[in-house]
Enzyme design. Sequence first.
Site, PDB file in Angstrom:
ATOM      1  N   CYS A  28       1.752   3.509   3.283  1.00 15.95           N
ATOM      2  CA  CYS A  28       2.052   2.799   4.529  1.00 15.95           C
ATOM      3  C   CYS A  28       3.548   2.569   4.675  1.00 15.95           C
ATOM      4  O   CYS A  28       4.192   2.031   3.768  1.00 15.95           O
ATOM      5  CB  CYS A  28       1.305   1.463   4.535  1.00 15.95           C
ATOM      6  N   CYS A  76       0.874  -1.173   0.000  1.00 16.05           N
ATOM      7  CA  CYS A  76       0.000   0.000   0.000  1.00 16.05           C
ATOM      8  C   CYS A  76       0.918   1.233   0.000  1.00 16.05           C
ATOM      9  O   CYS A  76       1.893   1.292   0.744  1.00 16.05           O
ATOM     10  CB  CYS A  76      -0.916   0.018   1.218  1.00 16.05           C
TER      11      CYS A  76
HETATM   12  N1  SAH Z   1      -2.347  -4.826   7.047  1.00 14.18           N
HETATM   13  C1  SAH Z   1      -3.537  -4.540   7.754  1.00 14.18           C
HETATM   14  C2  SAH Z   1      -3.320  -4.100   9.175  1.00 14.18           C
HETATM   15  C3  SAH Z   1      -2.181  -3.147   9.480  1.00 14.18           C
HETATM   16  S1  SAH Z   1      -2.316  -1.464   9.080  1.00 14.18           S
HETATM   17  C4  SAH Z   1      -4.367  -3.536   7.004  1.00 14.18           C
HETATM   18  O1  SAH Z   1      -3.867  -2.939   6.079  1.00 14.18           O
HETATM   19  O2  SAH Z   1      -5.527  -3.389   7.355  1.00 14.18           O
HETATM   20  C5  SAH Z   1      -3.542  -0.731  10.174  1.00 14.18           C
HETATM   21  C6  SAH Z   1      -4.256   0.454   9.532  1.00 14.18           C
HETATM   22  O3  SAH Z   1      -3.381   1.605   9.405  1.00 14.18           O
HETATM   23  C7  SAH Z   1      -4.725   0.139   8.116  1.00 14.18           C
HETATM   24  O4  SAH Z   1      -6.017   0.614   7.911  1.00 14.18           O
HETATM   25  C8  SAH Z   1      -3.722   0.886   7.297  1.00 14.18           C
HETATM   26  O5  SAH Z   1      -4.187   1.116   6.004  1.00 14.18           O
HETATM   27  C9  SAH Z   1      -3.515   2.140   8.100  1.00 14.18           C
HETATM   28  N2  SAH Z   1      -2.334   2.912   7.715  1.00 14.18           N
HETATM   29  C10 SAH Z   1      -1.230   2.472   7.075  1.00 14.18           C
HETATM   30  N3  SAH Z   1      -0.356   3.479   6.883  1.00 14.18           N
HETATM   31  C11 SAH Z   1      -0.916   4.585   7.410  1.00 14.18           C
HETATM   32  C12 SAH Z   1      -0.486   5.947   7.539  1.00 14.18           C
HETATM   33  N4  SAH Z   1       0.703   6.333   7.107  1.00 14.18           N
HETATM   34  N5  SAH Z   1      -1.307   6.809   8.150  1.00 14.18           N
HETATM   35  C13 SAH Z   1      -2.508   6.390   8.629  1.00 14.18           C
HETATM   36  N6  SAH Z   1      -2.962   5.128   8.547  1.00 14.18           N
HETATM   37  C14 SAH Z   1      -2.182   4.235   7.933  1.00 14.18           C
HETATM   38 FE1  SF4 Z   2      -1.068  -2.297   3.278  1.00 13.78          FE
HETATM   39 FE2  SF4 Z   2       0.550  -1.518   5.259  1.00 13.78          FE
HETATM   40 FE3  SF4 Z   2      -1.611  -3.022   5.816  1.00 13.78          FE
HETATM   41 FE4  SF4 Z   2       0.493  -4.061   4.503  1.00 13.78          FE
HETATM   42  S1  SF4 Z   2       0.479  -3.283   6.609  1.00 13.78           S
HETATM   43  S2  SF4 Z   2      -1.652  -4.331   3.939  1.00 13.78           S
HETATM   44  S3  SF4 Z   2       1.174  -2.356   3.226  1.00 13.78           S
HETATM   45  S4  SF4 Z   2      -1.597  -0.937   5.001  1.00 13.78           S
END
Ligand code: SAH
Ligand code: SF4
Length: 363
Positions: free
Chosen positions: A118, A115
């Site tokens: 992230c 993503c």
């Molecule tokens: N992989 C799983 C769980 C971990 S991330 C998932 O993607 O759902 C937990 C949450 O934080 C997810 O909704 C993710 O999209 C969000 N997230 C990731 N990077 C972020 C960022 N830089 N700022 C805010 N939320 C973020």
């Molecule tokens: Fe996407 Fe980060 Fe969640 Fe992995 S941990 S699925 S890269 S948001």
Amino acid sequence: MKTNLLNYDLAGLTAHFAQMGEKPFRARQVMRWMHQGAAGDFDEMTDLAKSLRAKLNESAQVGVPALMAAQESRDGTRKWLLDVGTGNGVETVFIPETDRGTLCISSQVGCALECTFCSTGRQGFNRNLSTAEIIGQLWWANKALGATPKDERVISNVVMMGMGEPLANYDNVVTALSIMLDDHGYALSRRRVTVSTSGMVPQMDRLKEDMPVALAVSLHAPNDAIRNEIVPLNKKYPLKELMAACQRYLVKAPRDFVTFEYVMLDGVNDKPEHARELLELVKDVPCKFNLIPFNPFPNSGYNRSSDENIRVFRDILYQAGLVVTVRKTRGDDIDAACGQLAGQVQDKTRRQQKWLQLQVVKG
Ligand code: SAH
Ligand code: SF4
């Protein structure tokens, strides 16, 4: 090699004890010592027969990952970095609130799903955590916060929202969930244990049969065009399939709604027309929305939506009758906010290199 008993849920431990010629109630005792008493040594388990302790010392261990660092934020948020070997570390965050204490745990070293917003995703992927490494995070937090009798538990909620995609590490995560829910383990309510997924549809279907806990889905976009860009997994499981999977999950879920997480990225997915498109998308899925103001990290290429844009977006959802919360950023002075968990990842995918090249090209 000694057997790490933290890898077993009660069924597994009972089977292991049976092989050793030990009765099922012994497995329950050891389970309670390990998880409720935060015992790391069989000699602490004083109501076990000496002979059994000796046998266990010989063949088994309570193998928790070593603690590399611990930090505490001004607002009480705490963060631990645990050593998971060969230079890798994963992060766990505890968020105290007046009516509950939430532990945010990791499921993988890095994440393979890329993503774009992230920090974990940017770092690439190393490997899945074992059940012992997942449950070891609860073990450490419980110990650090002072393991207490069941009714005074400090950790009331667990969210799998740390590093990694839990459903991409399915078997180890399900065994860890089983330990979290077990009365002899952490005795958490399944309504208070949340798996967050970026939308792995087949595994969502399996989870609802194997271990239905509360579900959060990282939606982040109102249509496939935007979601394909920021959550690449969408190309495999597009929104129509994802919405159908949410509906199927709700048939078995312990709560009657799915939580949609939606990261607010300035100019990308935060316009009023996006909010209106969302309403149409989710109209057949009982849900709550959790808007997450984007948490920046170096070279992310994104900005957080303005407070005003978040307010307008929220109000459109709210006025249509949806329950919407805007996530407060906690622990930002120790980089403990969502998506900022970086840990230490030895990348096996060369992702970091790829991103750097992209930055240069975009320059
Ligand atoms: N992989 C799983 C769980 C971990 S991330 C998932 O993607 O759902 C937990 C949450 O934080 C997810 O909704 C993710 O999209 C969000 N997230 C990731 N990077 C972020 C960022 N830089 N700022 C805010 N939320 C973020
Ligand atoms: Fe996407 Fe980060 Fe969640 Fe992995 S941990 S699925 S890269 S948001």
